[in-house]
Scaffold this active site. Structure first.
Site, PDB file in Angstrom:
ATOM      1  N   HIS A 149       8.560   6.555  13.194  1.00  0.00           N
ATOM      2  CA  HIS A 149       8.055   5.303  13.770  1.00  0.00           C
ATOM      3  C   HIS A 149       8.858   5.027  15.050  1.00  0.00           C
ATOM      4  O   HIS A 149      10.056   5.302  15.092  1.00  0.00           O
ATOM      5  CB  HIS A 149       8.320   4.112  12.824  1.00  0.00           C
ATOM      6  CG  HIS A 149       7.300   3.934  11.735  1.00  0.00           C
ATOM      7  ND1 HIS A 149       7.666   3.581  10.450  1.00  0.00           N
ATOM      8  CD2 HIS A 149       5.942   4.002  11.737  1.00  0.00           C
ATOM      9  CE1 HIS A 149       6.568   3.453   9.706  1.00  0.00           C
ATOM     10  NE2 HIS A 149       5.517   3.707  10.455  1.00  0.00           N
ATOM     11  N   CYS A 174      12.846  -2.323  10.229  1.00  0.00           N
ATOM     12  CA  CYS A 174      11.698  -2.086   9.339  1.00  0.00           C
ATOM     13  C   CYS A 174      11.452  -3.279   8.426  1.00  0.00           C
ATOM     14  O   CYS A 174      10.320  -3.525   8.011  1.00  0.00           O
ATOM     15  CB  CYS A 174      11.942  -0.862   8.461  1.00  0.00           C
ATOM     16  SG  CYS A 174      12.139   0.652   9.370  1.00  0.00           S
ATOM     17  N   ARG A 221       2.386   8.525  12.902  1.00  0.00           N
ATOM     18  CA  ARG A 221       1.663   7.483  12.172  1.00  0.00           C
ATOM     19  C   ARG A 221       0.542   6.875  13.020  1.00  0.00           C
ATOM     20  O   ARG A 221      -0.611   7.237  12.847  1.00  0.00           O
ATOM     21  CB  ARG A 221       2.641   6.407  11.680  1.00  0.00           C
ATOM     22  CG  ARG A 221       3.761   6.935  10.769  1.00  0.00           C
ATOM     23  CD  ARG A 221       3.253   7.345   9.410  1.00  0.00           C
ATOM     24  NE  ARG A 221       4.286   7.861   8.527  1.00  0.00           N
ATOM     25  CZ  ARG A 221       4.998   7.145   7.664  1.00  0.00           C
ATOM     26  NH1 ARG A 221       4.800   5.845   7.556  1.00  0.00           N
ATOM     27  NH2 ARG A 221       5.913   7.718   6.902  1.00  0.00           N
ATOM     28  N   ASP A 255       6.910   0.068  -0.767  1.00  0.00           N
ATOM     29  CA  ASP A 255       7.292   0.058   0.648  1.00  0.00           C
ATOM     30  C   ASP A 255       6.972  -1.262   1.349  1.00  0.00           C
ATOM     31  O   ASP A 255       7.153  -1.389   2.553  1.00  0.00           O
ATOM     32  CB  ASP A 255       6.575   1.200   1.393  1.00  0.00           C
ATOM     33  CG  ASP A 255       7.325   2.532   1.274  1.00  0.00           C
ATOM     34  OD1 ASP A 255       8.528   2.515   0.970  1.00  0.00           O
ATOM     35  OD2 ASP A 255       6.682   3.580   1.499  1.00  0.00           O
ATOM     36  N   ARG A 268       0.227   3.401   0.982  1.00  0.00           N
ATOM     37  CA  ARG A 268       0.548   2.114   1.611  1.00  0.00           C
ATOM     38  C   ARG A 268      -0.694   1.342   2.052  1.00  0.00           C
ATOM     39  O   ARG A 268      -0.566   0.188   2.514  1.00  0.00           O
ATOM     40  CB  ARG A 268       1.499   2.315   2.817  1.00  0.00           C
ATOM     41  CG  ARG A 268       2.865   2.855   2.442  1.00  0.00           C
ATOM     42  CD  ARG A 268       3.895   2.655   3.557  1.00  0.00           C
ATOM     43  NE  ARG A 268       4.239   1.247   3.762  1.00  0.00           N
ATOM     44  CZ  ARG A 268       5.066   0.795   4.706  1.00  0.00           C
ATOM     45  NH1 ARG A 268       5.623   1.644   5.550  1.00  0.00           N
ATOM     46  NH2 ARG A 268       5.332  -0.488   4.830  1.00  0.00           N
TER      47      ARG A 268
HETATM   48  N1  ARG Z   1       8.777   4.454   3.390  1.00  0.00           N
HETATM   49  C1  ARG Z   1       8.209   3.784   4.522  1.00  0.00           C
HETATM   50  C2  ARG Z   1       7.217   4.695   5.216  1.00  0.00           C
HETATM   51  O1  ARG Z   1       7.457   5.869   5.297  1.00  0.00           O
HETATM   52  C3  ARG Z   1       9.285   3.337   5.480  1.00  0.00           C
HETATM   53  C4  ARG Z   1       8.771   2.506   6.608  1.00  0.00           C
HETATM   54  C5  ARG Z   1       9.823   2.149   7.604  1.00  0.00           C
HETATM   55  N2  ARG Z   1       9.355   1.175   8.511  1.00  0.00           N
HETATM   56  C6  ARG Z   1       9.552   1.166   9.828  1.00  0.00           C
HETATM   57  N3  ARG Z   1       9.160   0.128  10.508  1.00  0.00           N
HETATM   58  N4  ARG Z   1      10.093   2.185  10.461  1.00  0.00           N
HETATM   59  O2  ARG Z   1       6.193   4.256   5.686  1.00  0.00           O
END
Ligand code: ARG
Length: 284
Positions: A179, A277, A150, A80, A105
């Site tokens: 996000h 992203c 998040r 990612d 991550r």
């Molecule tokens: N697979 C990543 C996650 O779930 C995607 C992140 C997407 N990034 C963003 N800035 N929206 O964290």
């Protein structure tokens, strides 16, 4: 004769492009092997070389727009990492580091902080969980900050203390738009000319009230365009790089005097990310 152009003419303010400085990460190790958002399905095949060529088209688009594009080396085992927006948040040459929600991550946080240090940014190590520009967007002198999935709301307070700017918390309620940058786009961040686009159903009622009051002329994006991550776009104030499939958003952008530029990042959509992203703005 009926005029073909349905957009009201009075609504076309002059737009000005300002070349941006951004950080990106090649999707050399991109794949989907875990599931931390509803877009991700480890059962579905991914095509890393297609991801690379689609990403490359975005990269070249930015270069053509005159952007300064910096690159961070991708790290094996961090699929990612291509979503550079999550690597931190940078204003006034100060990089507020990311502290990721999911263990998969977490190593990206220090990797991005190393890059910032090596490239002349002052780094503020985060105390609270936050996923950088994925959840923090600068509009005028205000930081819009997402929470709900998040970034922790404590990180919003940390941000406010660090930058001495107003931070407005917005709560996300739809897991597909986890996000802030999947649900809201900054089209013009110039103080006094602030203009955004958003998906109303992604926010709780109090947050919607704030958005309506602050940005009465915002572009409202429909579900169809949001479902291809159309809002996950990047604007220089005039050129707006968007998902090529977000057709109604494209039409609305033109009506508001912008120049939408479509790119296809279908492969990166399998990881739940799009244009924005892949893009972290560097504000020196
Ligand atoms: N697979 C990543 C996650 O779930 C995607 C992140 C997407 N990034 C963003 N800035 N929206 O964290």
């Amino acid at each position: 004769m009926i005029h073909e152009d349905a957009e009201p003419r009075v609504q076309r303010p002059e737009r000005t492009a300002t070349a941006r400085s951004v950080l990106m990460c090649r999707p050399e190790h991109f794949t989907v092997v875990y599931r931390i958002n509803p877009w991700m399905d480890p059962q579905l095949p991914t095509d890393t070389s297609l991801a690379m060529s689609q990403w490359d088209a975005l990269y070249r688009t930015y270069l053509e727009l005159g952007f300064d594009v910096q690159l961070i080396d991708p790290i094996e085992g961090l699929p990612d990492m291509v979503y550079a927006a999550n690597g931190g948040f940078v204003i006034d040459n100060i990089a507020y580091g990311a502290s990721f929600t999911y263990p998969e991550r977490q190593p990206e946080g220090p990797a991005y902080m190393d890059w910032f240090r090596r490239n002349g940014f002052e780094v503020a190590e985060p105390e609270h969980i936050n996923e950088g520009e994925g959840d923090f967007l600068l509009v005028g002198d205000t930081i819009l900050a997402g929470t709900g999935f998040r970034s922790a709301s404590d990180s919003h307070l940390e941000l406010g203390r660090l930058y001495g700017r107003e931070v407005v918390s917005l709560t996300l309620i739809d897991p597909s738009f986890y996000h802030l940058d999947t649900a809201l786009a900054v089209l013009d961040g110039t103080p006094g000319r602030e203009h955004i686009a958003y998906l109303p159903s992604a926010f709780d009622e109090p947050s919607l009230g704030i958005l309506r009051a602050r940005y009465p002329d915002a572009i409202i994006v429909n579900d169809e365009d949001a479902s291809v991550l159309g809002l996950n776009s990047f604007s220089d104030g005039y050129n707006v790089v968007i998902a090529s499939r977000a057709l109604d958003f494209e039409r609305q952008l033109r009506g508001h005097g912008y120049n939408p530029i479509g790119v296809d990042l279908s492969e990166l959509l399998l990881g739940g990310g799009g244009v924005k992203c892949c893009t972290l703005e560097l504000r020196r």
